[in-house]
Design an enzyme around this catalytic site. Structure first.
Site, PDB file in Angstrom:
ATOM      1  N   GLU A 193      22.469  -0.594  17.554  1.00  9.23           N
ATOM      2  CA  GLU A 193      22.294   0.844  17.332  1.00  9.23           C
ATOM      3  C   GLU A 193      21.475   1.536  18.420  1.00  9.23           C
ATOM      4  O   GLU A 193      21.642   2.737  18.660  1.00  9.23           O
ATOM      5  CB  GLU A 193      21.654   1.101  15.963  1.00  9.23           C
ATOM      6  N   PHE A 228      17.544  -2.541  -1.065  1.00  7.93           N
ATOM      7  CA  PHE A 228      18.080  -3.274   0.080  1.00  7.93           C
ATOM      8  C   PHE A 228      18.399  -2.303   1.215  1.00  7.93           C
ATOM      9  O   PHE A 228      19.044  -1.285   1.006  1.00  7.93           O
ATOM     10  CB  PHE A 228      19.349  -4.041  -0.335  1.00  7.93           C
ATOM     11  N   GLN A 229      17.954  -2.634   2.388  1.00  7.00           N
ATOM     12  CA  GLN A 229      18.132  -1.805   3.596  1.00  7.00           C
ATOM     13  C   GLN A 229      17.572  -0.392   3.415  1.00  7.00           C
ATOM     14  O   GLN A 229      18.140   0.569   3.921  1.00  7.00           O
ATOM     15  CB  GLN A 229      19.600  -1.777   4.039  1.00  7.00           C
ATOM     16  N   LYS A 260      23.582   7.533   0.086  1.00  9.23           N
ATOM     17  CA  LYS A 260      24.966   7.111  -0.104  1.00  9.23           C
ATOM     18  C   LYS A 260      25.690   7.933  -1.175  1.00  9.23           C
ATOM     19  O   LYS A 260      26.877   8.237  -1.042  1.00  9.23           O
ATOM     20  CB  LYS A 260      25.017   5.623  -0.463  1.00  9.23           C
ATOM     21  N   MET A 287       8.319  -3.556  38.867  1.00 13.28           N
ATOM     22  CA  MET A 287       7.267  -2.543  38.816  1.00 13.28           C
ATOM     23  C   MET A 287       5.990  -3.137  38.214  1.00 13.28           C
ATOM     24  O   MET A 287       4.877  -2.820  38.655  1.00 13.28           O
ATOM     25  CB  MET A 287       7.732  -1.330  38.014  1.00 13.28           C
TER      26      MET A 287
END
Lengths: 578, 163
Positions: free
Chosen positions: A50, A112-113, A162, A479
Site C-alpha cells: 500500500e 479484526f484489522q 464496511k 548520504m
C-alpha cells in the site's frame, strides 16, 4: 438513481474524471472492489504494497496536476499507506485516499484489522473524514476532492466503514457540482497594496534574487515566473521542489539553493538585498542556520498558505494568495512602472555572480576509471534530451539528479523533498508512466533506496509501465556515509549492507531486462540501449565510486556563505571562499 | 504573554482532537481548554488559554485557522474582554472552622452548595486570579478537592464572534 455505497464511491470517481485508482483489496473494501469489477472506466492499478499505492498516486498527481486516488483496506492497509500519505502531505500534493474501516457497529471494539485510521492520519493529511451515513458519502467525496485540490493542496482521507458500502442498502445518488464549506475559504488573490509595495521594492533593489519553490509548480505559475524573471533580468534560484519552475538551462538561472545548492545560488542569497520568495517555505534544508540567513535582505514572500509566511524567517512584505494571479499582477505593475531596474547595479551584481560561477562548484573528476554518479546523470540528461520525467528516491543520487539533470519544464522532476522518503522512486515512476505512456520515465535511485519498494517491479510488468531504473550502486547508504565521513570521523555505522542482491537477475526474475555497467566508457551505450527498449522496464545497475560525496554542502547549523566545496577532483577539503 | 483564543469550530467528532493534536505536534503549550456547543448546535465554542512570544501566538492562530473544521477565531487578549472561570471546591470543616470558611466564601462572593458534618462544597466564579486567591486563603490540608473549568471569555462591546 439509487446506488449502494460501493457503487456510489466508484461513481463519484467517474464524476470527478478520475482515470486511475492505485490500491490493494482487503476485507473492509470488498464491496467497493466488487463495484470496481462492474465497470472499466476507472482503472484500478494493483500495487504490491500500500505504501507504493500512495507513492504512485502522488507521483501521478505531481506529473499531471490532477489529484491522485488511493484505495486501501482497514488496519494494515491504511497503516502501510501512511508513509505515502505523509510524503504527499509534506510536499502539498493533492490526493484523495479512500480507506476501508470495520463496520460502524464494531468500531472501537478492537475488531479484526481495525485501527483508528482517522486518528493515525490526522497529523499527515490536510483533512480527513469518517463516513457515518451512506447518504453523506457522495457529498463527503466531493468535499474531499475540493479540499485536496484547492488552496495549498494536500492529501485528504475518507474512512469508509464496511456497512457504508453494503450492496443491500441503496440510496439516491447525486454528485454535487459545486460545494462550499463555511469553515474553508482559501484566499486566491493577493492584497493589492502589498503587491505594489513588493514591486517598488523589487525595482529599486541593488542585488535582487528570486527564490522559487514547489508552489510555482503546484500553482501552474511557471510561465508567469519566467516572464517576470526575464522582464526584470534578475538572477533566479529554485528549491529542490521548485526545479523546472524556471528553465534550468537559461542564463539567469543560478542553480538550486540550499544544503547541496550551487555556490553561486547560495552566495547570491547571502549577499542579496531584496529577495522575492515565490511559493517556497524557507525549509531548513534551504535556509541553513537561520540566524545567518540572508543578513542583508528585505524579503517579499508570496504564498497561498498564510501559515507558511513568517514561520521560520520573518518577512518584510507578506503576500497571501495564489502565486499565479499575484505574479500576473506584478508583471502588469512592472510593465507600467516608470522606475526600471538599475542597469549599473544589475551589471555589477551579475559580475559578482559570475565570479562565483567561476568556482565551477559542480565540477568533478571526469577522468576517473570508476563510474562517477554525476557522470551517469549527465549522460542520462543527454540521452533523453533533457525531456524525461525523472523520479528519484532519497539520498546522494537524489542530489546528483537535482544538480546534473537540468529541468527546463515543470512537473518533470518528481521527488520526495519534504519527508525524504526512501522507496518513493519506483512506484512514482510507475504512476508517471501510466499518466504519460509515450514519455521516457527514469527512476534515479541507489541500491539502498530501491530495495524499499523493489516489489513494485511486479506492478510495472502487470500494467505495462516500462520505466528505466538508474541504480547508482555505491554499496553504501551514500548520504549517511557522507555525513558519517564529515561528522563522525568516518565511523560508518550501519551505512552499508554485506549482501546486495544481483539486480540483473532480480530484474529478470520479475520479467524485466537487467544490465550491469561497471566502466565509465559503457555508461552512454547502456543508457542508449535501455531507452531504445521502449516497451521494456530496464534495470541499469551502475557500479559507481564508493566514496564520492555530494558537493557543495552546507553542513547542519551553518550559513549559506559557509559551504564545503570540492577542490581538486576527488579530494574533499574545506576551502575558504567567504 | 498569556493569550485567550476563542474558537468557533464545527461540532464534529474529532474536532477537539484536531486542536489538541495540533498543539502537541507543534510543541505549543495549552494552559486550559474548554469546549461546549453554542446556540447553533452545529458549532462548538472553544476557549483556549496559551502563552508564548508574539511569533508563536501568530503561528498558533494561523495553524488553528488552517484546520478545516475551524470556522473563526479571535485572540481575546488583543482587545477589552471579560473572562470568567467556574470553580467547585470541597473544603474540610469542623465545628470550630465552619464560621471562618463561610466568611471567606462571602468575601469572595461564592456559594456553599453542599454541606456535611465535615465538609462544604463551594461554588465560585470569577477571574482565574480571584479563584487562585481564594484557594491560597486556606491552610494546606484543608482543601479536599478542587475542580476548575478553565477560563472562558467574551469580548466587550457589541461585536461578537459568530458566523
Amino acid at each position: 438513481m439509487e446506488l449502494s455505497g460501493g457503487h456510489i464511491l466508484v461513481q463519484c470517481l467517474k464524476d470527478e474524471g478520475v482515470e486511475f485508482v492505485f490500491g490493494y483489496p482487503g476485507g473492509s473494501v470488498l464491496h467497493i472492489y466488487d463495484a470496481i469489477f462492474h465497470q472499466d472506466e476507472v482503472k484500478h492499478i494493483l500495487v504490491r504494497h500500500e505504501q507504493a499505492a500512495a507513492h504512485a498516486a502522488d507521483a501521478y498527481a505531481r506529473a499531471t496536476g490532477k489529484p491522485g486516488v488511493v484505495l486501501v483496506t482497514s488496519g494494515p492497509g491504511a497503516t502501510n499507506a501512511v508513509t505515502g500519505i505523509a510524503t504527499a502531505y509534506m510536499d502539498s500534493i493533492p490526493m484523495v485516499i479512500i480507506s476501508g474501516q470495520v463496520p460502524s457497529p464494531v468500531i472501537g471494539s478492537d475488531a479484526f484489522q481495525e485501527v483508528d485510521t482517522v486518528g493515525i492520519t490526522r497529523p499527515c493529511v490536510k483533512h480527513n473524514f469518517l463516513v457515518k451515513d451512506v447518504n453523506d458519502l457522495a457529498e463527503t467525496m466531493k468535499k474531499a476532492f475540493y479540499v485536496a485540490t484547492t488552496g495549498r493542496p494536500g492529501p485528504v482521507l475518507v474512512d469508509v466503514p464496511k456497512d457504508m458500502t453494503d450492496p443491500n442498502i441503496k440510496v439516491p445518488y447525486k454528485y454535487p457540482k459545486k460545494i462550499s464549506m463555511r469553515s474553508y475559504n482559501p484566499v486566491v488573490s493577493g492584497h493589492k497594496g502589498q503587491i505594489k509595495r513588493a514591486v517598488d521594492m523589487l525595482l529599486t533593489a541593488q542585488r535582487p534574487m528570486i527564490y522559487s519553490g514547489g508552489g510555482v509548480i503546484l500553482g501552474e505559475a511557471h510561465k508567469e515566473l519566467t516572464e517576470l524573471t526575464q522582464l526584470l533580468g534578475y538572477p533566479i534560484t529554485n528549491t529542490l521542489m521548485g526545479l523546472g519552475g524556471y528553465p534550468a538551462t537559461d542564463k539567469q538561472f543560478v542553480g538550486m539553493l540550499g544544503m547541496h545548492g550551487t555556490y553561486e545560488a547560495n552566495m547570491a542569497m547571502h549577499e542579496s538585498d531584496v529577495i522575492l520568495a515565490v511559493g517556497a517555505r524557507f525549509d531548513d534544508r534551504v535556509t541553513g542556520k537561520l540566524a545567518e540567513f540572508c543578513p542583508y535582505a528585505k524579503i517579499i514572500h508570496i504564498d497561498v498558505d498564510p501559515a507558511s509566511i513568517s514561520k521560520t524567517v520573518k518577512v518584510d512584505v507578506p503576500i497571501v494568495g495564489e502565486v499565479k494571479p499575484v505574479l500576473e499582477q506584478m508583471i502588469e505593475l512592472i510593465k507600467d512602472s516608470k522606475t526600471k531596474p538599475s542597469k549599473s547595479a544589475l551589471e555589477s551584481w551579475w559580475q559578482l555572480i559570475g565570479s562565483w560561477r567561476d568556482v565551477h562548484c559542480l565540477d568533478y573528476d571526469r577522468t576517473s576509471s570508476v563510474i562517477k554518479p554525476q557522470y551517469v546523470v549527465e549522460q542520462l540528461y543527454q540521452v533523453t534530451g533533457g525531456e524525461a520525467f525523472v523520479t528519484s528516491d532519497v539520498g546522494q543520487h537524489q542530489m546528483y539528479a537535482a544538480q546534473y539533470y537540468h529541468f527546463d519544464k515543470p512537473r518533470r522532476w518528481i521527488n520526495s523533498g519534504g519527508l525524504g522518503t526512501m522507496g518513493f522512486g519506483l512506484p512514482a515512476a510507475i504512476g508517471v508512466k501510466l499518466a504519460f505512456p509515450e514519455a521516457n520515465v527514469a527512476c534515479i535511485t541507489g541500491e539502498a533506496s530501491i530495495q524499499m519498494c523493489i516489489q513494485e517491479l511486479s506492478t510495472a510488468l502487470q500494467y505495462n509501465a516500462p520505466v528505466k531504473i538508474i541504480n547508482l550502486n555505491n554499496r553504501y547508504m551514500g548520504m549517511v556515509r557522507q555525513w558519517q565521513e564529515f561528522s563522525y570521523q568516518s565511523r560508518y555505522s550501519q551505512s552499508y549492507m554485506d549482501t546486495i542482491p544481483d539486480f540483473v537477475k532480480l530484474a529478470e526474475a520479475y520479467g524485466h531486462v537487467g544490465m550491469l555497467i561497471e566502466k565509465p566508457e559503457d555508461v552512454r551505450g547502456a543508457l542508449e540501449e535501455a531507452f531504445a527498449l521502449k516497451d521494456r522496464t530496464v534495470f541499469l545497475d551502475f557500479i559507481t565510486d564508493r566514496t564520492e560525496n555530494v558537493y557543495p554542502m552546507i553542513e547542519a547549523g551553518k550559513g549559506h556563505h559557509d559551504m564545503k566545496l570540492r577542490v581538486a577532483p576527488g579530494t574533499p577539503v574545506d576551502r575558504e571562499l567567504s | 504573554m498569556r493569550h485567550i483564543i476563542s474558537i468557533l469550530i464545527e461540532n464534529e467528532s474529532g474536532a477537539l482532537s484536531r486542536v489538541a493534536g495540533l498543539f502537541s505536534a507543534r510543541g505549543y503549550n495549552i494552559e486550559s481548554l474548554t469546549v461546549a456547543p453554542t446556540e447553533d448546535s452545529s458549532l462548538s465554542r472553544m476557549t483556549l488559554v496559551t502563552s508564548g512570544s508574539d511569533e508563536i501566538i501568530e503561528q498558533i492562530t494561523k495553524q488553528l485557522n488552517k484546520l478545516i473544521d475551524v470556522v473563526k477565531l479571535i485572540d481575546l487578549a488583543e482587545s477589552a474582554h471579560i473572562e470568567r472561570e467556574l470553580m467547585l471546591v470541597k473544603i474540610k470543616t469542623s465545628h470550630d472552622t465552619r464560621e471562618e470558611v463561610k466568611r471567606m466564601v462571602d468575601i469572595f462572593r461564592g456559594k456553599i452548595i453542599d454541606v456535611t458534618a465535615n465538609s462544604y462544597v463551594v461554588e465560585m466564579t470569577g477571574q482565574s486570579s480571584k479563584l487562585d486567591a481564594f484557594i491560597h486563603g486556606f491552610e494546606e490540608g484543608s482543601i479536599i478537592e478542587v475542580v476548575r473549568s478553565g477560563p472562558t471569555g467574551i469580548s466587550r462591546g457589541e461585536k461578537g464572534l459568530h458566523l
